[in-house]
Motif scaffolding. Structure first.
Motif, PDB file in Angstrom:
ATOM      1  N   ARG A   1       0.822  -1.210   0.000  1.00 55.20           N
ATOM      2  CA  ARG A   1       0.000   0.000   0.000  1.00 55.20           C
ATOM      3  C   ARG A   1       0.857   1.261   0.000  1.00 55.20           C
ATOM      4  O   ARG A   1       0.340   2.365   0.009  1.00 55.20           O
ATOM      5  CB  ARG A   1      -0.952  -0.011   1.202  1.00 55.20           C
ATOM      6  N   SER A   2       2.177   1.098  -0.001  1.00 57.88           N
ATOM      7  CA  SER A   2       3.082   2.248   0.032  1.00 57.88           C
ATOM      8  C   SER A   2       3.468   2.639  -1.402  1.00 57.88           C
ATOM      9  O   SER A   2       3.176   1.908  -2.345  1.00 57.88           O
ATOM     10  CB  SER A   2       4.345   1.872   0.800  1.00 57.88           C
ATOM     11  N   PRO A   3       4.123   3.776  -1.549  1.00 60.57           N
ATOM     12  CA  PRO A   3       4.638   4.133  -2.888  1.00 60.57           C
ATOM     13  C   PRO A   3       5.567   3.064  -3.462  1.00 60.57           C
ATOM     14  O   PRO A   3       5.623   2.879  -4.679  1.00 60.57           O
ATOM     15  CB  PRO A   3       5.382   5.438  -2.632  1.00 60.57           C
ATOM     16  N   TRP A   4       6.270   2.348  -2.589  1.00 58.70           N
ATOM     17  CA  TRP A   4       7.119   1.250  -3.072  1.00 58.70           C
ATOM     18  C   TRP A   4       6.265   0.230  -3.827  1.00 58.70           C
ATOM     19  O   TRP A   4       6.616  -0.231  -4.914  1.00 58.70           O
ATOM     20  CB  TRP A   4       7.824   0.578  -1.884  1.00 58.70           C
TER      21      TRP A   4
ATOM     22  N   GLN B   1      10.165  10.355  -4.256  1.00 58.06           N
ATOM     23  CA  GLN B   1       9.192   9.992  -3.231  1.00 58.06           C
ATOM     24  C   GLN B   1       9.870   9.200  -2.122  1.00 58.06           C
ATOM     25  O   GLN B   1      10.534   8.202  -2.375  1.00 58.06           O
ATOM     26  CB  GLN B   1       8.072   9.150  -3.847  1.00 58.06           C
TER      27      GLN B   1
ATOM     28  N   GLY C   1       8.523   7.368   0.158  1.00 59.37           N
ATOM     29  CA  GLY C   1       7.928   6.043   0.348  1.00 59.37           C
ATOM     30  C   GLY C   1       8.364   5.027  -0.675  1.00 59.37           C
ATOM     31  O   GLY C   1       7.985   3.867  -0.592  1.00 59.37           O
ATOM     32  N   GLU C   2       9.156   5.447  -1.658  1.00 61.48           N
ATOM     33  CA  GLU C   2       9.630   4.485  -2.645  1.00 61.48           C
ATOM     34  C   GLU C   2      10.884   3.776  -2.175  1.00 61.48           C
ATOM     35  O   GLU C   2      11.385   2.876  -2.835  1.00 61.48           O
ATOM     36  CB  GLU C   2       9.861   5.184  -3.994  1.00 61.48           C
TER      37      GLU C   2
ATOM     38  N   ALA D   1       9.054   2.744   3.276  1.00 59.47           N
ATOM     39  CA  ALA D   1       7.716   2.320   2.860  1.00 59.47           C
ATOM     40  C   ALA D   1       6.971   1.665   4.015  1.00 59.47           C
ATOM     41  O   ALA D   1       5.751   1.734   4.108  1.00 59.47           O
ATOM     42  CB  ALA D   1       7.824   1.350   1.684  1.00 59.47           C
TER      43      ALA D   1
ATOM     44  N   TRP E   1       5.895   8.930   4.783  1.00 60.74           N
ATOM     45  CA  TRP E   1       5.619   9.347   3.403  1.00 60.74           C
ATOM     46  C   TRP E   1       4.198   9.853   3.185  1.00 60.74           C
ATOM     47  O   TRP E   1       3.855  10.311   2.111  1.00 60.74           O
ATOM     48  CB  TRP E   1       5.905   8.209   2.419  1.00 60.74           C
TER      49      TRP E   1
END
Lengths: 327, 306
Positions: free
Chosen positions: A178-181, B136, B138-139, B144, B150
């Motif tokens: 659910r993260s940007p990752w 970003q 969170g990347e 993350a 983030w």
């Protein structure tokens, strides 16, 4: 007559068995690879074998404590992922599939060969490595649980540890996805050139995903050997395909899918094999011998897998909406 | 965006005075953003791109035109790091780009779109947009896992995405899968996504291909908008009407080489361009070919006999 109560209670045991937990964890790793990142890893059995042998060899040959043995297994699987990933992750997805399926077989054959019999036990495998894990058991001797889930102290301890790890792993993957990752890896699944054009280091993300899913498979391999011995023939490609069955049954790009898929798979497998064996005994299936009956369950698993892929390709937890756009 | 100009009615304002000296292939620009020198790419025996010198002017709209197989897309791929040339040097904003991988090129502020649209089909339109955001937190794998690290940035990104989507009239679709968009809408989404990173140079590979005429006008306005916002645009296009309408500068390629450069109106009168598009024998009347006439006569004769 068939004892239905016995059949159902035998099947129910699989609900919480450590083997179910191990398969669930391995399938979760495959969900990270295949479902979320789009990596076609056909060598999950290899990652599991590394966990099993990494743990057992460290304990037996080097007398490592439990934590160190676990770290050795995980370290071996990270190295394995790097070896697989560095040459293939820059290429198209199918190359990873070819390389992983071959690499997993190479690993199994190395573990089977007589050359290293002192360390790997060759075809007989390894046993006697459970002492360290049993010594960590805080539960006093005795019987725990209620029918049909009654177990001795060691088996109860193993179940608690195994399912705790599964829950933590689910939480971990859920947080990631659910993260940007997670957004980046899902983007890579859809079209890696587009993600590259947006300034993301696609190779690095694919490598991270390969390592994470592989380590989950490795930990699954360790849980898998704690109720039994290490036997090299357990790590054939069929193991990988069973895990794919579980993944597709539950839903490839889901968190709970692999867990529920594993439970359904093992409960059904246990029930079907119990039922066929009894049915042969009481003469319902006169055309089958006992040996043939033992194999029939896998035929049924194969048919079930085909039916799932045809009639519910998104799996139990998959999003029906996604399928409207599958080419 | 409140400060963006209203949709244009009349002819767009052209930027002029971009070059120094005679407008010929390889002419120097007043303020180039991209400079290529001796870039060559061959596929086996075929030379796809062989550019001696080319400069792309900053804060202008440059069109790259040429017949099929002229090497336009190959040049695009070379500029963005998706392909490597056999020889040559090229730089973006003063930084040399030789050997720089595509994702780093994009991070430097040079973002591209693709000829065959690459919408991330099973991601929502909003997720498609957010993926375009730069740097970003969170990347990173470890950050993350800590949503609080983030979340604020993600929220800001979402606002920006919705603002951009509104400009491209896609905000009503933000929660749908990108797969549910039409071909033209996907083109718009890809362009909007590229803008999420506030690029300095936007490279559009055939932005009009497959877009219906009703959308074309708004897409043209969007491209013109990019210039007013201080970006540089380089685009590949076959539609001459569009090139004439919005381009400030035109680079014509044929068989891998730059054959002409100049302002749109002048370049279209250029003999080399007409030759490249229509073939150098385009004004020879094929009907006068004597062997052909004989063949036709014979055929007619055959018809009479039967």
């Amino acid at each position: 007559m068939i004892d239905w109560g016995q059949l159902f209670s035998n099947a129910a045991v699989e609900l919480i068995s450590p083997t179910t937990a191990a398969y669930a964890l391995a399938a979760l790793g495959l969900a990270v690879h295949f479902g979320f990142t789009g990596l076609l890893n056909f060598g999950q059995a290899g990652f599991m074998a590394l966990g099993a042998y990494g743990y057992a060899i460290s304990t037996l040959t080097f007398n490592f404590p439990v934590w160190a043995s676990v770290l050795v297994g995980i370290g071996a699987s990270v190295v394995f992922a790097l070896i697989l990933g560095v040459p293939t992750l820059r290429l198209r997805a199918d190359y990873l599939a070819i390389v992983t399926i071959a690499a997993a077989e190479i690993l199994r054959l190395i573990f089977t060969t007589n050359t290293y019999i002192d360390v790997t036990g060759s075809a007989n495998g390894l046993s006697g490595y459970k002492g360290g894990f049993a010594a960590l058991n805080p539960l006093p001797e005795g019987t725990y649980g209620f029918a049909p889930f009654t177990n001795n102290s060691y088996d109860t301890w193993l179940r608690i540890v195994a399912w705790t790890i599964v829950i933590l792993a689910c939480l971990f993957v859920w947080l990631l996805m659910r993260s940007p990752w997670g957004r980046v890896v899902k983007g890579i699944r859809e079209d890696e050139d587009a993600v590259r054009a947006l300034g993301k280091n696609v190779f690095s993300y694919k490598m991270q995903s390969l390592i994470i899913g592989g380590v989950l498979g490795t930990v699954a391999g360790m849980i898998f050997i704690l109720p039994r011995a290490v036997v090299p023939s357990n790590y054939q490609t069929t193991l990988t395909f069973f895990i794919y069955t579980i993944l597709l049954l539950g839903g490839a790009a889901t968190i709970l899918g692999p867990v529920i898929g594993s439970i359904i798979f093992w409960v059904l497998l246990s029930f079907i094999s119990g039922f066929i064996a009894r049915a042969v005994e009481v003469g319902w299936l006169p055309f089958l011998s006992n040996v043939q009956a033992g194999q029939l369950r896998f035929v049924i698993v194969g048919v079930v897998l085909m039916l799932i892929v045809i009639y519910r390709p998104q799996g139990i937890f998959g999003n029906k909406k996604e399928l409207a756009f599958v080419k | 965006m409140s400060n963006s100009p209203a949709p244009r009615r009349g002819a767009p304002v052209k930027t002029t005075g971009l070059h120094i000296g005679e407008a010929e292939p390889g002419v120097a620009k007043v303020d180039p953003i991209v400079v290529l020198d001796g870039v060559k790419r061959t596929f086996g025996g075929l030379t796809a791109v062989d550019v001696e010198h080319l400069e792309i002017p900053r804060n202008a709209i440059t069109a790259l035109i040429g017949p099929n197989g002229a090497g336009k897309t190959t040049l695009f791929n070379l500029l963005t790091g998706f392909d490597k040339p056999n020889a040559g040097t090229w730089s973006f904003d003063g930084q040399t780009l030789a050997g720089v991988p595509s994702f780093k090129v994009a991070k430097m502020g040079q973002v591209r779109t693709f000829q065959l649209t690459k919408a991330l089909a099973l991601l929502s339109v909003l997720d498609n947009m957010k993926l375009g955001g730069k740097d970003q937190k969170g990347e990173n794998l470890f950050r993350a896992l800590v949503p609080s690290s983030w979340r604020d940035q993600d929220r800001a990104l979402e606002e920006k995405a919705i603002e951009l989507l509104a400009r491209f009239k896609l905000d009503g679709k933000k929660d749908d899968y990108a797969a549910s968009l039409s071909g033209g809408q996907r083109k718009l989404l890809e362009m909007a996504r590229a803008l999420m990173s506030d690029p300095a140079l936007v490279m559009l590979d055939e932005p009009m291909a497959g877009v219906n005429p009703a959308l074309t006008q708004s897409l043209l306005d969007h491209i013109l908008d990019l210039k007013t916002q201080g970006m540089t645009v380089l685009f590949v296009e076959h539609d001459m009407q569009m090139v004439r309408h919005i381009a400030d500068w035109v680079v014509v390629m044929a068989e891998g080489r730059v054959v002409a450069e100049g302002a749109p109106r002048e370049v279209m009168q250029n003999q080399a361009v007409i030759d490249a598009y229509l073939g150098s024998h385009h004004d020879t009347d094929l009907g006068e070919d004597p062997t052909r006439v004989d063949t036709i006569k014979e055929l007619l004769h055959d018809d009479d006999r039967t």
